[in-house]
Design a protein around this motif. Structure first.
Motif, PDB file in Angstrom:
ATOM      1  N   MET A   1       0.758  -1.157  -0.016  1.00 31.36           N
ATOM      2  CA  MET A   1       0.017  -0.088  -0.147  1.00 31.36           C
ATOM      3  C   MET A   1       0.854   1.209   0.165  1.00 31.36           C
ATOM      4  N   ALA A   2       0.713   2.185  -0.799  1.00 29.51           N
ATOM      5  CA  ALA A   2       1.364   3.149  -0.865  1.00 29.51           C
ATOM      6  C   ALA A   2       1.154   4.366   0.148  1.00 29.51           C
ATOM      7  N   ASP A   3       2.109   5.050   0.361  1.00 26.53           N
ATOM      8  CA  ASP A   3       2.043   6.090   1.318  1.00 26.53           C
ATOM      9  C   ASP A   3       3.309   7.342   1.009  1.00 26.53           C
ATOM     10  N   PHE A   4       2.994   8.437   1.599  1.00 21.37           N
ATOM     11  CA  PHE A   4       4.168   9.422   1.447  1.00 21.37           C
ATOM     12  C   PHE A   4       5.585   8.798   1.453  1.00 21.37           C
ATOM     13  N   VAL A   5       6.118   8.159   2.683  1.00 24.20           N
ATOM     14  CA  VAL A   5       7.145   7.552   2.688  1.00 24.20           C
ATOM     15  C   VAL A   5       7.862   6.782   1.596  1.00 24.20           C
ATOM     16  N   THR A   6       6.737   5.662   1.449  1.00 25.86           N
ATOM     17  CA  THR A   6       7.021   4.902  -0.052  1.00 25.86           C
ATOM     18  C   THR A   6       7.420   5.600  -1.136  1.00 25.86           C
ATOM     19  N   ILE A   7       6.362   6.394  -1.776  1.00 23.26           N
ATOM     20  CA  ILE A   7       6.736   7.203  -2.851  1.00 23.26           C
ATOM     21  C   ILE A   7       8.071   8.083  -2.846  1.00 23.26           C
ATOM     22  N   ALA A   8       8.025   8.785  -1.703  1.00 22.15           N
ATOM     23  CA  ALA A   8       9.571   9.668  -1.509  1.00 22.15           C
ATOM     24  C   ALA A   8      10.699   8.733  -1.720  1.00 22.15           C
ATOM     25  N   ASN A   9      10.601   7.533  -1.042  1.00 21.28           N
ATOM     26  CA  ASN A   9      11.950   6.744  -1.326  1.00 21.28           C
ATOM     27  C   ASN A   9      12.079   6.063  -2.289  1.00 21.28           C
ATOM     28  N   LEU A  10      10.951   5.832  -2.982  1.00 16.28           N
ATOM     29  CA  LEU A  10      11.049   5.307  -4.442  1.00 16.28           C
ATOM     30  C   LEU A  10      11.561   6.228  -5.440  1.00 16.28           C
ATOM     31  N   ALA A  11      11.063   7.516  -5.465  1.00 15.97           N
ATOM     32  CA  ALA A  11      11.461   8.715  -6.033  1.00 15.97           C
ATOM     33  C   ALA A  11      13.116   8.484  -5.916  1.00 15.97           C
ATOM     34  N   ALA A  12      13.428   8.808  -4.529  1.00 12.04           N
ATOM     35  CA  ALA A  12      14.897   8.963  -4.362  1.00 12.04           C
ATOM     36  C   ALA A  12      15.718   7.958  -4.752  1.00 12.04           C
ATOM     37  N   SER A  13      15.262   6.678  -4.695  1.00 10.45           N
ATOM     38  CA  SER A  13      15.991   5.437  -5.245  1.00 10.45           C
ATOM     39  C   SER A  13      16.215   5.391  -6.874  1.00 10.45           C
TER      40      SER A  13
END
Length: 202
Positions: A1-13
């Protein structure tokens, strides 16, 4: 399930960055960068495609006292509308979008499909979550990396993710044919119907 932390970390990666968030409240350069673009880019990403999860329908009443010339009637879009997808039963040449209004000679009520903003990541399609992460990465790439080459790579990753997601999203539903309008029906017979993907139905 997506959340702010998941999205931000995927963007950074995707940018090749090692920094990762542990909480939405982290006061870091990455967190501030993502938050700066989050709302605008989410709405832009939803407008990029006719996402099933963001699709809604409405029945609109005619608005009185508005000049519709050369059309016969004015209809107001729902306040939650991000993008008008189609007026059901009519081709695009049969109506005009101006601000929050649809101008048309179609009689009331007017039935439409439209896109809405979905702020809660838990309600997003998984493919959209990936697309949005790639879009965020593209928008923050220069601020995070300062490397124009990585900005260009991030843009290509976003466009590739969007193409893939569009294919998957389109396969989930059969084509939706436009129903014949009153003018077509008055001409007699069963006219060709063109759906929102351009497919011609006999």
């Amino acid at each position: 399930m997506a959340d702010f932390v998941t999205i931000a970390n995927l963007a950074a990666s995707s940018l090749g960055e090692d920094d990762q968030l542990r909480s939405p409240d982290d006061d870091t350069h990455l967190s501030r960068s993502v938050k700066a673009v989050w709302d605008v880019e989410r709405q832009a990403a939803i407008r990029d495609h006719t996402w099933n999860f963001a699709m809604r329908r409405a029945v609109l009443a005619q608005v009185a006292g508005q000049d519709a010339s050369p059309y016969a009637a004015v209809y107001r879009l729902p306040a939650t509308s991000l993008r008008l997808v189609e007026v059901l039963g009519y081709r695009r040449a049969d109506y005009q979008l101006e601000g929050p209004f649809i101008l048309s000679s179609a009689p009331a009520p007017l039935r439409i499909r439209y896109l809405v903003d979905v702020p809660e990541p838990a309600e997003w399609d998984a493919m959209f979550a990936k697309v949005f992460a790639m879009r965020v990465a593209w928008q923050i790439a220069d601020r995070i990396t300062g490397d124009t080459g990585r900005v260009q790579i991030a843009e290509r990753k976003y466009l590739a993710a969007l193409r893939e997601a569009k294919r998957v999203d389109a396969r989930e539903n059969p084509p939706v044919p436009f129903e014949p309008g009153t003018w077509e029906l008055s001409r007699g017979g069963v006219p060709e119907r063109v759906d929102s993907n351009g497919f011609i139905w006999p």
